[in-house]
Scaffold this motif. Sequence first.
Motif, PDB file in Angstrom:
ATOM      1  N   ALA B  87       8.585   5.824  -2.166  1.00  0.00           N
ATOM      2  CA  ALA B  87       7.261   5.553  -1.594  1.00  0.00           C
ATOM      3  C   ALA B  87       6.756   6.800  -0.873  1.00  0.00           C
ATOM      4  O   ALA B  87       5.602   7.223  -1.051  1.00  0.00           O
ATOM      5  N   ALA B  88       7.644   7.415  -0.084  1.00  0.00           N
ATOM      6  CA  ALA B  88       7.256   8.616   0.666  1.00  0.00           C
ATOM      7  C   ALA B  88       6.921   9.766  -0.280  1.00  0.00           C
ATOM      8  O   ALA B  88       5.954  10.502  -0.057  1.00  0.00           O
ATOM      9  N   ILE B  89       7.711   9.918  -1.353  1.00  0.00           N
ATOM     10  CA  ILE B  89       7.443  11.010  -2.295  1.00  0.00           C
ATOM     11  C   ILE B  89       6.089  10.786  -2.971  1.00  0.00           C
ATOM     12  O   ILE B  89       5.274  11.711  -3.093  1.00  0.00           O
ATOM     13  N   GLY B  90       5.830   9.547  -3.390  1.00  0.00           N
ATOM     14  CA  GLY B  90       4.547   9.246  -4.030  1.00  0.00           C
ATOM     15  C   GLY B  90       3.374   9.569  -3.114  1.00  0.00           C
ATOM     16  O   GLY B  90       2.401  10.211  -3.537  1.00  0.00           O
ATOM     17  N   VAL B  91       3.471   9.149  -1.864  1.00  0.00           N
ATOM     18  CA  VAL B  91       2.394   9.418  -0.908  1.00  0.00           C
ATOM     19  C   VAL B  91       2.264  10.924  -0.679  1.00  0.00           C
ATOM     20  O   VAL B  91       1.151  11.473  -0.648  1.00  0.00           O
TER      21      VAL B  91
END
Lengths: 205, 482
Positions: B87-91
């Motif tokens: 999730a953090a990488i996508g954001v």
Amino acid sequence: MNRAASLFLGIFLTFTFAWVGLVLVPYFQFGRVTDLVSEDTGQTLPPPLSGLAQRGHEVYAAQGCVYCHSQQVRGETQGSDLARGWGARRTVARDYIGERPHFLGTMRTGPDLSNIGRRQSSAEWHHKHLYHPQTVSPGSIMPAFRYLYTLRKIAGEPSADALHLDGADAPPPGWEIVPTPDAKALVAYLLSLDRSYALPEAPTD
Amino acid sequence: MTSFPAPTPSAQADALDRAAIDASCRVPVLLFFASANFWLFFGSIFALLASIKLTNPEFLTDSAWLTFGRVRPAHLNAVAYGWASPAAIGVAIWLMARLCRAPLRHARILIAAALLWNLGVAVGIGAILAGQSTSVEWLEFPSYAAILLFIGYAFVTVWALLMFRERRPGHVYVSQWYIFGALFWFPWLYGVTNLMLIVWPVQGSVQAIINWWYGHNVLGLWFTPIAIASAYYMIPKILGKPIHSYYLSILGFWALALFYSWNGGHHLIGGPIPSWVQSASIIASVMMLIPVIATAINFHMTMVGSFSALRTSPALRFTVFGAMSYTIVSVQGSSMALRSLNKITHFTHYTIGHSHLGMYAFFTMTMFGAMYYIIPRLVRWEWPSAFLIKAHFWLAASGIAIMVVSLTVGGVLQGLELADPKIPFLDIVVRTRPWLHARSGSGAFLFMGQLAFLLSFILILLRAGRRREGPTLLGDAASRRS
């Protein structure tokens, strides 16, 4: 901030500072503690684990015992560990030099096990406890580890290491419940947990 | 908020630029988001199993694969490495492209990264359940799984550097400082600690220091910076006004970089490690008040006068819930490092409440907020149902509140009783059980909220429902339109 170079340098330096301070300095300060030989008894301290107990250390890791049991006794000023009888003294770095991985733990859903081998020195008790914890510790929320035991038909003489179980846990007539090698190793490890010997930096009196 | 002014030519060109950037991000970002939601689902199943097991020890006890000591780390690793990290990488990818003001290039690097990372997570969780865990908290994956994560992550960092080189000239916004910090700190941290603990383990209790240096830094130097980066982007963007103070954002960033990385030793207060390590970490933990308060003031002053927007914007509502939780969890964390309080809360469920306040109320809610903003722009379709978003928010908010309150109160009582050696240990176990029942119930709330989000996510990917003219809003504005 428009200077990317100073941004990257700052990111690098702040982290290096912490890495050196909190990892490398402790490593060089006390990452090479050695065992020692007691002048009174000639015993090596901390006592090295037997091969079977070392195997039990791996079983302890595989079952995730560390998520509910700590293995560290804090000093008098920092909690009731000593008053609860979880150890004769606080534990120190030298106690752990043979441990890979470490099992210091962060949770006491169950009691501390630093000295469980001294507090419960009976293999029979440990096997019963692992097989069905609530029979020996009423109210415990520890899961049963029945999968570390085998139910098998008695062929000839009953096995010497068969568990003596009562009530609903008792095997049907002609059958017996015996520990697997993993269970035997785990109990050997638990029985080895005794950090009550005195060290120069941690006397017991 | 319901009437849109006629766009000027330059605003129209900007909007087209942004649409082109969003389109370029579609595949890699959705890949990370989809895998994150997949693991969130399974991670939460593991969580529920573990929580029920703590009150019903006979539940699913005959299988080694499902024993508490394996399901619990399976939960942690599934949500930390399966959900939170992707999730953090996508954001971070989407923010990088937007803030570099350039369409995303080299998407193949990111797709390879997503595949490697998720393969590593699947292998690692399988290994834990099969009994091959390293038993080092937060680093349970055996080295053959960890190496996949490390390489996958390195790809992301390399991609970010390439993207940054190809940016359009201009100001480097505060969100990018945090993203770059996180993208450098995490692989270094993960690589070094894996080498020193799993591959060539160092001696004895030095392992514990490194273990908790990692355990704390993965929160403080990986998840926290990405969530703050997201809030720094979303809040001013959605409100259409600049962030309150540039200087506070600088102070907040550098103070976090300096102090957070020294916090790890506070997990071992009273333990068999040098006193100076404990003291240094206690001081750094208290110093964390500086970046936390600076950031809190900055967010709050930006919000002042615009709080009514929380009624309508889903992304803002989740993000601000997360940002407020960041302040609460950080102040709580500083207090927990104090020896007098730590003596009571150490080794109790209080700590579990604290970690869920951080990872769920702060981090996860902030990520949900970002996804509510980003995903419609990637798929060019609005959220099909305002009801599902509202259900998600209220189930998540009430669930995490019940969880944190029950574990906090239960944890303090547990700690006070543990401090009194006259109370038998098993009595404490029995008296803690009602609080653990409450935690299982709160987990069910969180799980239902996530199902609502998962349904929304699937529906928007399918472009379900009718085409909407404007964004899906909650509250008054939405009901007028529908």
